[in-house]
Design a protein around this motif. Structure first.
Motif, mmCIF file in Angstrom:
data_model
loop_
_atom_site.group_PDB
_atom_site.id
_atom_site.type_symbol
_atom_site.label_atom_id
_atom_site.label_comp_id
_atom_site.label_asym_id
_atom_site.label_seq_id
_atom_site.Cartn_x
_atom_site.Cartn_y
_atom_site.Cartn_z
ATOM 1 N N GLY A 179 -12.166 -48.126 -3.794
ATOM 2 C CA GLY A 179 -12.259 -48.583 -2.264
ATOM 3 C C GLY A 179 -11.975 -47.291 -1.318
ATOM 4 O O GLY A 179 -11.848 -46.129 -1.838
ATOM 5 N N ALA A 180 -11.800 -47.561 0.190
ATOM 6 C CA ALA A 180 -11.815 -46.599 0.866
ATOM 7 C C ALA A 180 -10.556 -45.828 0.808
ATOM 8 O O ALA A 180 -10.505 -44.442 1.091
ATOM 9 N N THR A 181 -9.389 -46.384 0.320
ATOM 10 C CA THR A 181 -8.066 -45.536 0.115
ATOM 11 C C THR A 181 -7.582 -45.297 -1.352
ATOM 12 O O THR A 181 -6.528 -45.446 -1.437
ATOM 13 N N THR A 182 -8.486 -45.632 -2.153
ATOM 14 C CA THR A 182 -8.197 -45.390 -3.756
ATOM 15 C C THR A 182 -7.475 -44.276 -3.898
ATOM 16 O O THR A 182 -8.011 -43.152 -3.708
ATOM 17 N N ASN A 183 -6.136 -44.296 -4.667
ATOM 18 C CA ASN A 183 -5.599 -43.224 -5.182
ATOM 19 C C ASN A 183 -5.101 -43.505 -6.407
ATOM 20 O O ASN A 183 -4.014 -43.932 -6.568
ATOM 21 N N SER A 184 -5.843 -43.185 -7.421
ATOM 22 C CA SER A 184 -5.305 -43.739 -8.949
ATOM 23 C C SER A 184 -5.850 -42.869 -9.789
ATOM 24 O O SER A 184 -6.533 -41.657 -9.434
ATOM 25 N N PHE A 223 -16.910 -45.922 -2.129
ATOM 26 C CA PHE A 223 -15.438 -44.905 -2.534
ATOM 27 C C PHE A 223 -15.965 -43.477 -2.169
ATOM 28 O O PHE A 223 -15.122 -42.786 -1.508
ATOM 29 N N ALA A 224 -16.983 -43.010 -2.656
ATOM 30 C CA ALA A 224 -17.244 -41.457 -2.537
ATOM 31 C C ALA A 224 -17.273 -41.153 -0.935
ATOM 32 O O ALA A 224 -16.815 -40.113 -0.941
ATOM 33 N N LYS A 225 -18.035 -41.949 -0.239
ATOM 34 C CA LYS A 225 -18.175 -41.643 1.328
ATOM 35 C C LYS A 225 -16.856 -41.832 1.850
ATOM 36 O O LYS A 225 -16.113 -40.780 2.766
ATOM 37 N N GLU A 226 -15.978 -42.798 1.670
ATOM 38 C CA GLU A 226 -14.750 -43.079 2.293
ATOM 39 C C GLU A 226 -13.483 -42.290 1.698
ATOM 40 O O GLU A 226 -12.598 -41.750 2.398
ATOM 41 N N ALA A 227 -13.484 -41.946 0.357
ATOM 42 C CA ALA A 227 -12.266 -41.339 -0.238
ATOM 43 C C ALA A 227 -12.582 -39.915 -0.556
ATOM 44 O O ALA A 227 -11.538 -39.374 -0.460
ATOM 45 N N LEU A 228 -13.731 -39.674 -0.822
ATOM 46 C CA LEU A 228 -14.234 -38.452 -1.221
ATOM 47 C C LEU A 228 -14.906 -37.304 -0.132
ATOM 48 O O LEU A 228 -15.051 -36.332 -0.233
ATOM 49 N N GLY A 229 -15.401 -38.229 0.993
ATOM 50 C CA GLY A 229 -16.139 -37.572 1.971
ATOM 51 C C GLY A 229 -17.681 -36.970 1.271
ATOM 52 O O GLY A 229 -18.085 -36.223 1.842
#
Length: 334
Positions: free
Chosen positions: A170-175, A302-308
């Motif tokens: 998701g947008a804030t995934t940190n796993s 996820f790529a867009k929101e979390a990784l830019g």
């Protein structure tokens, strides 16, 4: 407001807080966690192994429990992890029975099937749960599901809804999963090109919320449609695909583990070699929940929101299931 009263374990965690905030708009919700954070619903500081859990359920007149608490990133203390994952779940089950709770939702994992070279290309809910003894998270999820089966037999008054999620993004995934895609290259030990199946975190919340509202029972893989191979992920992200020999990666991990530079053991390379690829047919046809994002769409978000990194999921070469005739079977009910 609904007459349902929900208790969430692991309520201060990633999924727990999102779920609690979603449910709180419809019904009374409380949470328990060993760490307390500000949230839109009350969270009590409590270990899930605490004998007082049943008293809390009684005091709050809980009707539904959503059990999310577990050790997601195992370290070196296997006994502690077993206590939380397995003994903690038993305490939650016993507390539910003592307090008269009527419905339990539990997040297991696709890891319960295990990371095995002979896994079928697509895993349905009828496939055996084999876990991996050398990988605590996988082994404990298998043991928990075996325990749940015993409780279904001996305590049928407690209805069970079990989800086996794939990789949540998701947008804030940190796993541990998201970290695999944040580096300079995509790792594929031995060149197995084993596919990843993704589920959008909002679909995890949506499926659990739907199950609670409907008092649903059964066991369901929780995954988006389709899968992406490491080769395709590397292409989409514009990153190199790194395929070191398995023996070399195991040797490096052995040194790292011995020197306490990391907690990943050599045997856990199988986590990338033999991914469990989850079929979501039963989720859609029997439970009636259809994920809003496909596997590729969830990963692109996820790529867009979390990784830019902005990618178009329509350009992805997606692996789709060839559904066997016996894949859609009668749901397992409590």
């Amino acid at each position: 407001m609904s007459e349902k009263r929900v208790l969430i374990t692991g309520a201060a965690g990633y999924v727990g807080r999102l779920l609690g905030e979603a449910l709180a708009a419809r019904m009374d919700v409380v949470g328990v966690d060993i760490a307390v954070r500000d949230a839109a619903f009350p969270i009590f500081q409590m270990d899930i192994c605490d004998a007082a859990l049943a008293e809390l359920m009684r005091a709050e007149r809980i009707t539904h429990v959503v059990h999310l608490a577990s050790v997601v990133s195992p370290g070196r203390d296997r006994a502690r992890e077993y206590r939380i994952d397995v003994e903690g779940t038993r305490n939650v089950l016993d507390a539910c029975i003592t307090a008269g709770v009527t419905h339990l939702t539990l997040t297991s994992s696709g890891a319960a099937y295990g990371y095995h070279a002979d896994n079928p290309a697509w895993l349905s809910e009828d496939c055996p749960l084999r876990g991996n003894p050398e990988f605590a998270y996988s082994d404990h999820k298998r043991l928990v599901e075996e325990m749940l089966a015993e409780y279904r037999q001996h305590h049928p008054q407690l209805k069970q809804l079990i989800f086996r999620p794939c990789s949540i993004v998701g947008a804030t995934t940190n796993s541990k999963i998201s970290a695999l895609f944040a580096g300079k290259g995509i790792l594929d030990p031995g060149g197995h090109n084993s596919p990843f199946v993704f589920i959008w975190d909002q679909d995890v919340i949506g499926a659990i919320e739907y199950g609670v509202l409907e008092n649903a029972c059964g066991i369901y893989n929780l995954a988006g449609d389709g899968a992406l191979t490491p080769q395709e992920i590397a292409r989409l992200l514009g990153k190199s695909l790194r395929r070191p020999p398995v023996w070399l990666l195991k040797a490096l991990l052995a040194v790292s583990f011995k020197l306490r530079l990391g907690n990943v053991q050599p045997a856990q390379v199988m986590f990338l070699q033999y991914r469990p690829v989850l079929l979501n047919t039963r989720l859609k046809r029997e439970l009636g929940y259809r994920p809003r994002k496909t596997s590729a769409e969830a990963f692109a978000f996820f790529a867009k929101e979390a990784l830019g990194i902005d990618i178009d999921p329509r350009t992805a070469r997606v692996t789709h299931a060839e559904i066997p005739p016996n894949a859609v079977t009668e749901g397992q009910t409590a």
